[in-house]
Design an enzyme around this catalytic site. Structure first.
Site, PDB file in Angstrom:
ATOM      1  N   HIS A   1      -3.173   7.750   4.130  1.00 28.03           N
ATOM      2  CA  HIS A   1      -2.502   8.924   3.553  1.00 28.03           C
ATOM      3  C   HIS A   1      -2.686   8.900   2.037  1.00 28.03           C
ATOM      4  O   HIS A   1      -1.901   8.310   1.298  1.00 28.03           O
ATOM      5  CB  HIS A   1      -1.014   8.917   3.912  1.00 28.03           C
ATOM      6  CG  HIS A   1      -0.330  10.230   3.655  1.00 28.03           C
ATOM      7  ND1 HIS A   1       0.255  10.968   4.649  1.00 28.03           N
ATOM      8  CD2 HIS A   1      -0.151  10.951   2.514  1.00 28.03           C
ATOM      9  CE1 HIS A   1       0.777  12.075   4.138  1.00 28.03           C
ATOM     10  NE2 HIS A   1       0.533  12.082   2.831  1.00 28.03           N
TER      11      HIS A   1
ATOM     12  N   HIS B   1      -4.109  11.622  -1.055  1.00 28.90           N
ATOM     13  CA  HIS B   1      -4.574  12.959  -1.407  1.00 28.90           C
ATOM     14  C   HIS B   1      -5.608  12.903  -2.525  1.00 28.90           C
ATOM     15  O   HIS B   1      -5.379  12.270  -3.561  1.00 28.90           O
ATOM     16  CB  HIS B   1      -3.394  13.834  -1.858  1.00 28.90           C
ATOM     17  CG  HIS B   1      -2.455  14.188  -0.759  1.00 28.90           C
ATOM     18  ND1 HIS B   1      -2.537  15.370  -0.061  1.00 28.90           N
ATOM     19  CD2 HIS B   1      -1.394  13.523  -0.229  1.00 28.90           C
ATOM     20  CE1 HIS B   1      -1.574  15.429   0.846  1.00 28.90           C
ATOM     21  NE2 HIS B   1      -0.863  14.309   0.767  1.00 28.90           N
TER      22      HIS B   1
ATOM     23  N   ASP C   1      -6.529  15.296  -4.632  1.00 22.05           N
ATOM     24  CA  ASP C   1      -6.028  15.891  -5.864  1.00 22.05           C
ATOM     25  C   ASP C   1      -4.811  15.147  -6.406  1.00 22.05           C
ATOM     26  O   ASP C   1      -4.306  15.474  -7.486  1.00 22.05           O
ATOM     27  CB  ASP C   1      -5.713  17.378  -5.681  1.00 22.05           C
ATOM     28  CG  ASP C   1      -4.800  17.658  -4.498  1.00 22.05           C
ATOM     29  OD1 ASP C   1      -4.535  16.726  -3.708  1.00 22.05           O
ATOM     30  OD2 ASP C   1      -4.352  18.811  -4.346  1.00 22.05           O
TER      31      ASP C   1
ATOM     32  N   GLY D   1       1.636  20.727   1.964  1.00 24.77           N
ATOM     33  CA  GLY D   1       2.332  21.722   1.173  1.00 24.77           C
ATOM     34  C   GLY D   1       3.807  21.752   1.524  1.00 24.77           C
ATOM     35  O   GLY D   1       4.326  20.826   2.158  1.00 24.77           O
TER      36      GLY D   1
ATOM     37  N   HIS E   1       1.852  16.506   8.128  1.00 18.66           N
ATOM     38  CA  HIS E   1       2.963  16.169   7.243  1.00 18.66           C
ATOM     39  C   HIS E   1       4.262  16.579   7.922  1.00 18.66           C
ATOM     40  O   HIS E   1       4.462  17.759   8.248  1.00 18.66           O
ATOM     41  CB  HIS E   1       2.839  16.924   5.919  1.00 18.66           C
ATOM     42  CG  HIS E   1       1.958  16.261   4.911  1.00 18.66           C
ATOM     43  ND1 HIS E   1       0.586  16.243   5.021  1.00 18.66           N
ATOM     44  CD2 HIS E   1       2.264  15.595   3.764  1.00 18.66           C
ATOM     45  CE1 HIS E   1       0.072  15.608   3.974  1.00 18.66           C
ATOM     46  NE2 HIS E   1       1.058  15.197   3.202  1.00 18.66           N
TER      47      HIS E   1
ATOM     48  N   GLU F   1       9.334  14.469   5.866  1.00 14.01           N
ATOM     49  CA  GLU F   1       9.410  14.132   4.446  1.00 14.01           C
ATOM     50  C   GLU F   1      10.451  15.033   3.792  1.00 14.01           C
ATOM     51  O   GLU F   1      11.541  14.594   3.434  1.00 14.01           O
ATOM     52  CB  GLU F   1       8.051  14.295   3.771  1.00 14.01           C
ATOM     53  CG  GLU F   1       8.046  13.930   2.290  1.00 14.01           C
ATOM     54  CD  GLU F   1       6.742  14.265   1.594  1.00 14.01           C
ATOM     55  OE1 GLU F   1       6.506  13.712   0.504  1.00 14.01           O
ATOM     56  OE2 GLU F   1       5.975  15.098   2.112  1.00 14.01           O
TER      57      GLU F   1
END
Length: 371
Positions: free
Chosen positions: A25, A27, A29, A186, A213, A216
């Site tokens: 996991h 990202h 960016d 997102g 996702h 969270e």
């Protein structure tokens, strides 16, 4: 066990950084080097809040430590802004892989959302190709340096937009050419996996794996939706599955827990939890249990037999590395080398690879930890 300035620690005479690791996991960016942001930003006339790399790293850490996922996600406006050209995407991906290799990662999955990188005229195909070119360059550079690493793309759709089916089709089109799985990311709360049922139906029909996702910024309903609507094989974070556990009594070193049906399903099916300790603190994902790493339900989940994995989520925002996350957990919960190996084996078992490749990865981890 002191942790040095690079996040490393000495564990039974060993550097954690030198141990073989698996990153599930992470990202793209969220892992851009601050110095690269400054250089690429200058080239396109972008207003960057700091002109010094260390100061920019501090800026990211400060803005990300808000206790809110929504606020945390705003910092990505800066990183994605320098990832709108072929050159920018390729460089960021290459450096991403190089940084993983330097951290001892032997297999990684990088997730990113192609739809967020079209502002300067590139197509979806072109941005995926640019990122794959950077990954290939990073793997080649690692090999020349005497390090073996393999990195696969998790093509990600944004859950608050309506392009998920198109992105799912893109991911499947790149199967065998670098893409190993699909994700939605997102704002989680208010944007359930069921909104993207058509995309997940398509992925299932193509036997293409998905991680989602969930657990969270939203709780058990989000996790349930990820599993039922998303057919998720892993849970992105998933930390709030602990809401379905009730500690009924605690005696000496023994804790007695009552499982809800959802928690038992996740545990018994060995569905990997992509836990990201530092990020979970920053985004407020564990607020109901506390505000320090000691309060994180990571250890409870581990002791109860959940398939816990350790991840960075966003290296730049959390100013962290996989080595640092493992060192923090070892320091907080008195974990041994065997515990750290178990986390890597869980990650290897949950990787979106063929079973033969997962078995090979498991052997490499076992050999590395034995040494």
């Amino acid at each position: 066990m002191p942790i040095d300035q690079h996040g490393d620690a000495d564990l039974q005479g060993l550097s954690i950084r030198g141990l073989p690791k698996v990153s599930l996991h992470d990202h793209l960016d969220g892992g851009v080097r601050p110095a690269t942001i400054i250089e690429l930003g200058d080239a396109i006339g972008l207003d960057v809040p700091e002109s010094d790399a260390d100061d920019l790293a501090d800026w990211f850490a400060e803005k990300s430590d808000s206790g809110s996922l929504v606020e945390y996600l705003k910092t990505f406006d800066l990183t994605t802004a320098v990832m709108q050209t072929r050159e920018g995407l390729t460089r960021v991906a290459r450096e991403f892989v190089e940084d993983l290799a330097a951290d001892g990662v032997i297999y990684g999955e990088v997730r990113w959302a192609p739809e967020q990188h079209l502002a300067r005229g590139l197509s979806l195909e072109e941005v995926v190709a640019a990122v794959q070119e950077g990954i290939d360059q990073g793997e080649d550079a690692a090999e020349r340096a005497g390090t073996d690493i393999r990195v696969g793309q998790l093509i990600t759709a944004m859950r608050h937009t309506d392009r998920s089916l198109e992105i799912a089709e893109l991911a499947v089109a790149w199967r065998g050419r670098g893409a190993v799985g699909f994700d939605i990311a997102g704002p989680e709360d208010g944007f359930p996996a069921s909104n993207h049922r058509a995309a997940f139906d398509f992925l299932a029909s193509e036997f293409f794996p998905a991680t989602v996702h969930a657990g969270e910024a939203a709780g058990l309903d989000s996790i349930r939706g990820a599993l039922i609507d998303g057919r998720a094989l892993r849970l992105g974070h998933g930390v709030r599955i602990a809401e379905d556990l009730e500690v009924v009594s605690s005696e000496a070193d023994e804790v007695y827990v009552k499982f809800g049906d959802l928690a038992r399903w996740v545990r018994d099916r060995e569905i990997p939890l992509e836990l990201s300790p530092s990020s979970n603190l920053q985004t407020g994902a564990i607020t109901q249990w506390g505000t320090t790493l000691e309060d994180h339900p990571f250890d409870l989940l581990y002791q109860l037999g959940f398939a816990v994995t350790v991840n960075v989520d966003n290296r730049t925002m959390s100013r962290t590395s996989l080595t640092r996350e493992l060192a923090l957990l070892a320091e907080t919960f008195d974990y041994t080398l065997d515990d750290l190996e178990a986390f890597q084996l869980n990650a290897a078992a949950g990787a979106f690879l063929a079973v033969e490749e997962r078995e090979e990865l498991i052997e490499l981890i076992a050999e590395g930890f034995d040494r």
